[in-house]
Motif scaffolding. Structure first.
Motif, PDB file in Angstrom:
ATOM      1  N   TYR A 137       0.832  -1.200   0.000  1.00  0.00           N
ATOM      2  CA  TYR A 137       0.000   0.000   0.000  1.00  0.00           C
ATOM      3  C   TYR A 137       0.870   1.255   0.000  1.00  0.00           C
ATOM      4  CZ  TYR A 137      -3.334  -3.420   1.912  1.00  0.00           C
ATOM      5  OH  TYR A 137      -4.110  -4.530   2.123  1.00  0.00           O
ATOM      6  N   HIS A 138       0.398   2.301  -0.673  1.00  0.00           N
ATOM      7  CA  HIS A 138       0.966   3.634  -0.553  1.00  0.00           C
ATOM      8  C   HIS A 138       0.008   4.446   0.313  1.00  0.00           C
ATOM      9  CE1 HIS A 138       3.621   3.443  -4.442  1.00  0.00           C
ATOM     10  NE2 HIS A 138       3.932   2.537  -3.540  1.00  0.00           N
ATOM     11  N   THR A 140      -0.766   8.031   2.596  1.00  0.00           N
ATOM     12  CA  THR A 140      -0.482   9.430   2.899  1.00  0.00           C
ATOM     13  C   THR A 140      -1.151   9.782   4.222  1.00  0.00           C
ATOM     14  OG1 THR A 140      -0.480   9.953   0.532  1.00  0.00           O
ATOM     15  CG2 THR A 140      -0.634  11.806   2.061  1.00  0.00           C
ATOM     16  N   VAL A 141      -0.412  10.476   5.088  1.00  0.00           N
ATOM     17  CA  VAL A 141      -0.936  10.859   6.399  1.00  0.00           C
ATOM     18  C   VAL A 141      -0.944  12.380   6.533  1.00  0.00           C
ATOM     19  CG1 VAL A 141      -0.334   8.711   7.570  1.00  0.00           C
ATOM     20  CG2 VAL A 141       1.375  10.524   7.401  1.00  0.00           C
ATOM     21  N   ASP A 142      -1.467  12.865   7.649  1.00  0.00           N
ATOM     22  CA  ASP A 142      -1.763  14.290   7.796  1.00  0.00           C
ATOM     23  C   ASP A 142      -0.611  15.135   8.319  1.00  0.00           C
ATOM     24  OD1 ASP A 142      -1.852  13.037  10.282  1.00  0.00           O
ATOM     25  OD2 ASP A 142      -3.488  14.303  11.040  1.00  0.00           O
ATOM     26  N   LYS A 143       0.552  14.509   8.600  1.00  0.00           N
ATOM     27  CA  LYS A 143       1.687  15.295   9.088  1.00  0.00           C
ATOM     28  C   LYS A 143       2.982  14.565   8.759  1.00  0.00           C
ATOM     29  CE  LYS A 143       0.971  13.443  13.775  1.00  0.00           C
ATOM     30  NZ  LYS A 143       0.642  13.812  15.171  1.00  0.00           N
ATOM     31  N   PRO A 144       4.118  15.239   8.846  1.00  0.00           N
ATOM     32  CA  PRO A 144       5.398  14.616   8.482  1.00  0.00           C
ATOM     33  C   PRO A 144       5.682  13.363   9.297  1.00  0.00           C
ATOM     34  CG  PRO A 144       5.644  16.989   8.648  1.00  0.00           C
ATOM     35  CD  PRO A 144       4.275  16.672   9.181  1.00  0.00           C
ATOM     36  N   LEU A 145       6.296  12.398   8.636  1.00  0.00           N
ATOM     37  CA  LEU A 145       6.655  11.132   9.278  1.00  0.00           C
ATOM     38  C   LEU A 145       7.881  11.326  10.157  1.00  0.00           C
ATOM     39  CD1 LEU A 145       6.332   8.859   6.120  1.00  0.00           C
ATOM     40  CD2 LEU A 145       4.612   9.213   7.899  1.00  0.00           C
ATOM     41  N   LEU A 150       8.067   5.148  11.723  1.00  0.00           N
ATOM     42  CA  LEU A 150       8.398   4.106  10.753  1.00  0.00           C
ATOM     43  C   LEU A 150       8.895   2.842  11.449  1.00  0.00           C
ATOM     44  CD1 LEU A 150      10.239   6.372   8.163  1.00  0.00           C
ATOM     45  CD2 LEU A 150       7.975   5.349   7.877  1.00  0.00           C
ATOM     46  N   LYS A 151       9.727   3.026  12.464  1.00  0.00           N
ATOM     47  CA  LYS A 151      10.293   1.879  13.187  1.00  0.00           C
ATOM     48  C   LYS A 151       9.208   1.122  13.960  1.00  0.00           C
ATOM     49  CE  LYS A 151      12.880   2.632  16.801  1.00  0.00           C
ATOM     50  NZ  LYS A 151      14.030   3.034  17.668  1.00  0.00           N
ATOM     51  N   THR A 152       8.309   1.853  14.604  1.00  0.00           N
ATOM     52  CA  THR A 152       7.258   1.217  15.398  1.00  0.00           C
ATOM     53  C   THR A 152       6.274   0.466  14.508  1.00  0.00           C
ATOM     54  OG1 THR A 152       7.442   2.968  17.062  1.00  0.00           O
ATOM     55  CG2 THR A 152       5.444   1.630  17.100  1.00  0.00           C
ATOM     56  N   MET A 153       5.917   1.083  13.394  1.00  0.00           N
ATOM     57  CA  MET A 153       5.024   0.411  12.444  1.00  0.00           C
ATOM     58  C   MET A 153       5.659  -0.879  11.932  1.00  0.00           C
ATOM     59  SD  MET A 153       2.079   2.182  11.708  1.00  0.00           S
ATOM     60  CE  MET A 153       1.671   2.017   9.965  1.00  0.00           C
ATOM     61  N   ALA A 154       6.942  -0.843  11.630  1.00  0.00           N
ATOM     62  CA  ALA A 154       7.636  -1.984  11.035  1.00  0.00           C
ATOM     63  C   ALA A 154       7.735  -3.169  11.983  1.00  0.00           C
ATOM     64  CB  ALA A 154       9.018  -1.571  10.561  1.00  0.00           C
ATOM     65  N   ARG A 155       7.948  -2.901  13.256  1.00  0.00           N
ATOM     66  CA  ARG A 155       8.140  -4.020  14.181  1.00  0.00           C
ATOM     67  C   ARG A 155       6.826  -4.596  14.686  1.00  0.00           C
ATOM     68  NH1 ARG A 155      10.576   0.040  18.457  1.00  0.00           N
ATOM     69  NH2 ARG A 155       8.724   0.639  19.629  1.00  0.00           N
ATOM     70  N   GLY A 156       5.705  -3.876  14.458  1.00  0.00           N
ATOM     71  CA  GLY A 156       4.401  -4.351  14.902  1.00  0.00           C
ATOM     72  C   GLY A 156       3.968  -3.676  16.185  1.00  0.00           C
ATOM     73  N   LEU A 157       2.668  -3.530  16.351  1.00  0.00           N
ATOM     74  CA  LEU A 157       2.132  -2.872  17.543  1.00  0.00           C
ATOM     75  C   LEU A 157       0.744  -3.420  17.838  1.00  0.00           C
ATOM     76  CD1 LEU A 157      -0.162  -0.538  16.507  1.00  0.00           C
ATOM     77  CD2 LEU A 157       1.935   0.480  15.643  1.00  0.00           C
ATOM     78  N   ASP A 158       0.257  -3.123  19.024  1.00  0.00           N
ATOM     79  CA  ASP A 158      -1.072  -3.561  19.439  1.00  0.00           C
ATOM     80  C   ASP A 158      -1.947  -2.333  19.631  1.00  0.00           C
ATOM     81  OD1 ASP A 158      -3.346  -4.649  20.500  1.00  0.00           O
ATOM     82  OD2 ASP A 158      -2.352  -5.783  22.094  1.00  0.00           O
ATOM     83  N   GLN A 171       9.756   5.037   3.451  1.00  0.00           N
ATOM     84  CA  GLN A 171       9.256   6.399   3.312  1.00  0.00           C
ATOM     85  C   GLN A 171       9.360   6.829   1.858  1.00  0.00           C
ATOM     86  OE1 GLN A 171      10.745   9.165   6.186  1.00  0.00           O
ATOM     87  NE2 GLN A 171       9.613  10.906   5.342  1.00  0.00           N
ATOM     88  N   LEU A 172       8.273   7.388   1.319  1.00  0.00           N
ATOM     89  CA  LEU A 172       8.228   7.824  -0.072  1.00  0.00           C
ATOM     90  C   LEU A 172       8.304   9.336  -0.202  1.00  0.00           C
ATOM     91  CD1 LEU A 172       5.356   5.491  -1.373  1.00  0.00           C
ATOM     92  CD2 LEU A 172       7.831   5.103  -1.512  1.00  0.00           C
ATOM     93  N   ALA A 173       7.757  10.047   0.765  1.00  0.00           N
ATOM     94  CA  ALA A 173       7.751  11.506   0.775  1.00  0.00           C
ATOM     95  C   ALA A 173       7.599  11.954   2.220  1.00  0.00           C
ATOM     96  CB  ALA A 173       6.620  12.050  -0.095  1.00  0.00           C
ATOM     97  N   GLU A 174       7.554  13.243   2.433  1.00  0.00           N
ATOM     98  CA  GLU A 174       7.505  13.752   3.805  1.00  0.00           C
ATOM     99  C   GLU A 174       6.335  13.181   4.585  1.00  0.00           C
ATOM    100  OE1 GLU A 174       8.137  18.035   5.972  1.00  0.00           O
ATOM    101  OE2 GLU A 174       6.608  17.946   4.388  1.00  0.00           O
ATOM    102  N   GLN A 175       5.185  13.028   3.912  1.00  0.00           N
ATOM    103  CA  GLN A 175       3.988  12.533   4.584  1.00  0.00           C
ATOM    104  C   GLN A 175       3.436  11.268   3.935  1.00  0.00           C
ATOM    105  OE1 GLN A 175       2.569  17.129   5.338  1.00  0.00           O
ATOM    106  NE2 GLN A 175       0.965  15.580   5.346  1.00  0.00           N
ATOM    107  N   GLN A 176       4.283  10.533   3.214  1.00  0.00           N
ATOM    108  CA  GLN A 176       3.819   9.337   2.511  1.00  0.00           C
ATOM    109  C   GLN A 176       4.796   8.192   2.704  1.00  0.00           C
ATOM    110  OE1 GLN A 176       3.846   9.085  -1.902  1.00  0.00           O
ATOM    111  NE2 GLN A 176       1.643   8.695  -1.737  1.00  0.00           N
TER     112      GLN A 176
END
Length: 238
Positions: A137-138, A140-145, A150-158, A171-176
């Motif tokens: 998936y690509h 886009t979110v409402d503020k800069p990453l 990125l690290k928390t998303m990658a390792r998994g969360l509850d 990371q593809l762009a500042e907010q994507q």
């Protein structure tokens, strides 16, 4: 398996587009399926070369037409649930005689690649939680990453539905960013982002396994190529 031996009853129901084999087994167990007027049995085999009538709740089940495999570029606003009374339903965009359905779903407010088929066995395989195929998936979110995001998303969360599996993040762009999942919890990406304080403003699915959205225009369908169908067939029997 030879044609003379036929296929098991649950497999026949799946091939006819009634449901998955697992669901068919439940229907047989519930004594809702008959073969030539007699209650169907799990081990029973059906041959299409002889006169046989399989009925579900009294309704005749007809052998299905050849398997259909399409890709669809779903726009935002199309609901993947096949609801006859909903003008936004994907059902309104499918040929009435196709008996197809989406293999997996995209949220109504998401867009991108959907696999459409009438192949019940394939659906059962791809939707099984133990079958960890990639979905990309690509987002886009409402503020800069941030690096921590990125690290928390990658390792998994509850976020309240159990720990998510580790995933690939880029990371593809500042907010994507691009995220590759091997599971499909309901609204998973949006809930993961919201848990970390981000709001998804656009979500596009670009790939399912080896299938890619490519240049397929929004709102359009295309049939799978022979090589793509061969890849799916391998997955179905893996």
């Amino acid at each position: 398996m030879s044609d003379q031996l036929g296929i098991r009853l649950a497999h026949f129901l799946a091939q006819a587009g009634v449901c998955s084999r697992r669901q068919a087994a439940r229907l047989i167990q519930a004594q809702r399926v008959t073969v030539n007027g007699i209650l169907g049995q799990h081990q029973q085999r059906i041959t299409t070369h002889t006169a046989v009538q399989v009925r579900l709740d009294g309704e005749l089940v007809r052998p299905q037409a050849p398997a259909i495999y399409w890709l669809y570029h779903k726009p935002v606003g199309v609901d993947c649930r096949l609801l006859a009374d909903d003008a936004s339903s994907l059902l309104r965009r499918l040929p009435a005689s196709s008996h197809c359905y989406p293999v997996g779903r995209l949220d109504k407010d998401s867009r991108g690649l959907l696999l459409i088929s009438n192949d019940g066995a394939l659906t059962q395989r791809l939707m099984h939680p133990d079958f960890a195929h990639d979905k990309r998936y690509h987002v886009t979110v409402d503020k800069p990453l941030s690096h921590e995001f990125l690290k928390t998303m990658a390792r998994g969360l509850d976020y309240g539905a159990g720990l998510t599996r580790p995933c690939r993040m880029q990371q593809l762009a500042e907010q994507q960013f691009c995220i590759t999942l091997t599971e499909g919890k309901k609204r998973q990406i949006r809930r993961m982002c919201r848990h970390l304080g981000f709001h998804v403003t656009d979500l596009l699915r670009t790939d399912i396994g080896e299938l890619s959205l490519g240049q397929l225009a929004e709102g359009c369908f295309r049939a799978l190529t022979a090589s793509e169908v061969a890849t799916l067939t391998q997955l179905k029997h893996a």
